[in-house]
Design an enzyme around this catalytic site. Structure first.
Site, PDB file in Angstrom:
ATOM      1  N   SER A   1     -11.422  -2.044   0.605  1.00 37.44           N
ATOM      2  CA  SER A   1     -10.110  -1.856   1.229  1.00 37.44           C
ATOM      3  C   SER A   1     -10.070  -2.386   2.637  1.00 37.44           C
ATOM      4  CB  SER A   1      -9.821  -0.366   1.349  1.00 37.44           C
ATOM      5  OG  SER A   1      -9.079   0.051   0.283  1.00 37.44           O
TER       6      SER A   1
ATOM      7  N   ASP B   1       0.823  -1.203   0.000  1.00 36.59           N
ATOM      8  CA  ASP B   1       0.000   0.000   0.000  1.00 36.59           C
ATOM      9  C   ASP B   1       0.863   1.261   0.000  1.00 36.59           C
ATOM     10  OD1 ASP B   1      -2.280   1.860   0.758  1.00 36.59           O
ATOM     11  OD2 ASP B   1      -3.289  -0.074   0.817  1.00 36.59           O
TER      12      ASP B   1
ATOM     13  N   HIS C   1      -3.739   4.960   4.302  1.00 33.40           N
ATOM     14  CA  HIS C   1      -4.466   3.761   3.905  1.00 33.40           C
ATOM     15  C   HIS C   1      -3.768   2.489   4.393  1.00 33.40           C
ATOM     16  CE1 HIS C   1      -6.191   1.158   0.588  1.00 33.40           C
ATOM     17  NE2 HIS C   1      -7.260   1.787   1.022  1.00 33.40           N
TER      18      HIS C   1
END
Ligand SMILES: *[C@@H]1O[C@H](CO)[C@@H](O)[C@H](O)[C@H]1NC(C)=O
Ligand SMILES: *[C@@H]1O[C@H](CO)[C@@H](O)[C@H](O)[C@H]1NC(C)=O
Ligand SMILES: *[C@@H]1O[C@H](CO)[C@@H](O)[C@H](O)[C@H]1NC(C)=O
Ligand SMILES: [Ca+2]
Ligand SMILES: [Ca+2]
Length: 607
Positions: free
Chosen positions: A392, A177, A218
């Site tokens: 996600s 990520d 994230h």
């Protein structure tokens, strides 16, 4: 045949028929519209690193070493080329290719890869310990706690798996990520530097780049879902709270094939599970998948990773629901090597962002609309959040459950994990009219795959699991380019039926199915108008593609592998039917399309 208003009317109007047409002069122009070219090259050279050094020196390049272990691809850069350019350098390519030691070379272009969280954040406040807010781990306890009737909603069985003693010990998970804040007090104790790397800056520290908007949060959020430390008075609890957690920073920069190849193959004897919550644009009009190096990394991962048992690649199925996107147009989610995971809201409904497709294996809980709960996890700047969202958030929950399962039986192969998911995922309580029962007697659908992951059932099945026999592949060419392509006209529909016997064009016969792919080259005026259905001899119809409203491309599909998991454990022998329909669309003038390649690729075992 007269005028007909709708596709159903048209289909009723006459028997399906097939017209043959010779297509000529199909240009194979590559899609170069807005590509940005970098000064990095992937170069295939046999003979080892010294030879690669010589080649680099001879042509003014710098060799940065192997991209994927024991595969002969090197990362080169050219100091005189612009770091970013709208033009590729034909001259440098030709120059490299004149060298006899170079068998392949490709200048890297930046791909559009998006994180699969959602574009809003209700910004909830305090950072207290969040166990009581983690509804998705123990639904029954929490609903009783607020004095409601015990929930009938399905449970992911996490607490029950913990009670059996499985908490992820000895398993290493890495989040691919935008980095991981490994100094976070709720992650630090579980952080594994050897399962981490920074592919954007080419160093060993994957710390996210700080920005005012915290856009690089994230990866840190995904990491906490897996392995936030339990019982430390800080924030939340990861599902695999005794697992090792690493992060590969690769989304915060130009995502090239080299970056993906490096990331998906990084330390694959240390990292057991790779969690990816990103992919091609979920805009409902993109068709994109792994290029050469990313594909090799995935394939080598399942064959060689985990000392030959195979890396587990968990993938978010995509957030393009709003744009009627279809995850079978995403070659990462639809790869047979990835365990593609969708989401359900706290009430077992389909979230608005969810993409439906036949390659999805299963589901975990995640966010829904504003009245639904989100996922609780670690956040940037030593923070904690209750508002992690989208597919996600689902993929790391699945990766963490896989970590519990690997602890319960470290011998599982990548395919064993998929078998266990198919056998234990629970359809009950997930609401859609899309459920079908397949030939193996299991319920499956495009929005949820085989249902909600059940960690408890998975570890129990895993403990006594017998390794699946070797994978066989039977590749049957049904329509090849040399034959006359098929033509869809006024019926707007085409049916291809064919018998599967024990003959394969390439490969060995499969007696019991796992994945099935339809590799198609298919064109029409508007790609978004296609519906593709594949029916197995046992009567299971997989919807390989549904119309995509926003996809007005005329580029079609070129040898695109549509995948379905829906015939898992079926007997493949007998009559298969591929049906392709073109929906009525007022903007298209021609109603014709061509199918010029169809390989049916069966995977499974020969037992
Ligand atoms: C894993 O494999 C080893 C060696 O074959 C065996 O001794 C062990 O019992 C296996 N473990 C499980 C949980 O099946
Ligand atoms: C499964 O394994 C457990 C121990 O892990 C054992 O007690 C049980 O008997 C096994 N069940 C079967 C059906 O082999
Ligand atoms: C199936 O076989 C065809 C013809 O040999 C080949 O072009 C294609 O790549 C194969 N597909 C897969 C998935 O191996
Ligand atoms: Ca904690
Ligand atoms: Ca998508």
């Amino acid at each position: 045949m007269g005028f007909c208003k709708s596709i159903t009317q048209c289909l009723k109007a006459g028997p399906l028929f097939v017209v043959f047409l010779i297509v000529c002069c199909r240009s194979n122009a590559t899609n170069t519209k807005s590509d940005v070219y970098l000064n990095e090259w992937a170069v295939e050279i046999y003979g080892g690193n010294d030879v690669a050094d010589e080649v680099a020196a001879a042509h003014g390049f710098v060799n940065h070493g192997l991209i994927i272990k024991s595969k002969d691809f090197y990362r080169f850069s050219h100091p005189k080329l612009k770091k970013r350019s709208l033009d590729s350098s034909y001259e440098h390519l030709q120059n490299l290719l004149t060298n006899k030691k170079v068998t392949w070379a490709k200048q890297q272009n930046a791909k559009r890869r998006v994180k699969r969280d959602l574009d809003f954040d209700p910004n909830t406040g305090p950072n207290d310990p969040k166990w009581s807010r983690m509804w998705y781990l123990d639904k029954h306890r929490l609903t009783v706690f607020v004095f409601q009737a015990p929930s009938q909603d399905p449970n992911m069985g996490v607490v029950e798996a913990w009670k059996l003693g499985y908490t992820g010990k000895g398993v290493s998970v890495s989040i691919l990520d935008d980095g991981i804040e490994h100094t976070h007090p709720d992650l630090h104790a579980n952080y594994d530097a050897s399962a981490s790397y920074d592919m954007n800056d080419h160093d060993s520290d994957p710390m996210p780049r700080a920005t005012w908007t915290n856009e690089n949060r994230h990866g840190t959020r995904c990491a906490g879902e897996v392995a936030a430390v339990a019982n430390n008075g800080v924030c939340s609890i990861g599902i695999a709270f005794d697992a090792k957690i690493g992060g590969i920073r690769m989304l915060d920069g130009d995502v090239t094939d080299i970056v993906e190849g490096l990331s998906l193959s990084h330390e694959n004897n240390i990292i057991d599970i790779y969690s990816s919550s990103w992919g091609p644009d979920d805009d409902g009009k993109t068709v994109d998948g792994p290029a050469k190096l990313a594909y090799i990394a995935l394939k080598q991962g399942v064959n060689k990773g985990r000392n030959g048992k195979g890396s587990i690649f968990v993938w978010a199925s995509g957030n393009g629901g709003r744009y009627q996107d279809n995850c079978n147009c995403d070659g990462y989610a639809s790869s047979i090597y990835t365990l593609s995971i969708s989401s359900a809201t706290e009430h077992g409904t389909i979230p608005w962002y969810s993409e439906a497709c036949s390659s999805t294996f299963a589901t975990t809980y995640s966010s829904g609309s504003w009245q639904h709960e989100n996922i609780v996890t670690t956040d940037l700047n030593h923070g904690c959040t209750e508002s992690h969202t989208g597919t996600s958030a689902s993929a790391p929950l699945a990766a963490a459950i896989c970590a519990l399962v690997l602890e319960s039986n470290p011998n599982l192969t990548w395919r064993d994990m998929q078998h266990i998911v198919v056998r234990t995922a629970k359809p009950d309580g997930l609401h859609t009219s899309g459920w079908i029962q397949n030939g193996a007697g299991r319920k499956v659908c495009n929005s949820f795959g085989y249902g909600l992951l059940d960690a408890h059932a998975m570890v129990q099945l895993a403990r006594n699991w017998t390794t699946a026999p070797d994978q066989k592949q039977c590749n049957i060419t049904v329509i090849s380019a040399e034959e006359s392509p098929k033509f869809l006209k006024s019926t707007r529909s085409l049916k291809v039926s064919f018998q599967v016997t024990s003959d394969c064009t390439v490969g060995q016969p499969v007696e019991r199915l796992e994945h099935v792919q339809a590799e198609l080259t298919l064109r029409n005026e508007r790609r978004g108008d296609f519906t593709i259905l594949l029916t197995s001899p046992m009567g299971t119809t997989s919807q390989l593609l549904e119309p995509r409203l926003y996809d007005s491309s005329s580029e079609g599909f070129t040898k695109w592998a549509f995948m379905t998991t829906h015939s898992w454990d079926e007997d493949p022998h007998g009559l298969w039917i591929l049906e392709i329909r073109q929906e009525y669309n007022p903007s298209t003038s021609q109603l014709t399309g061509t199918l010029s390649l169809f390989n049916l690729v069966l995977y499974g075992t020969s037992e």
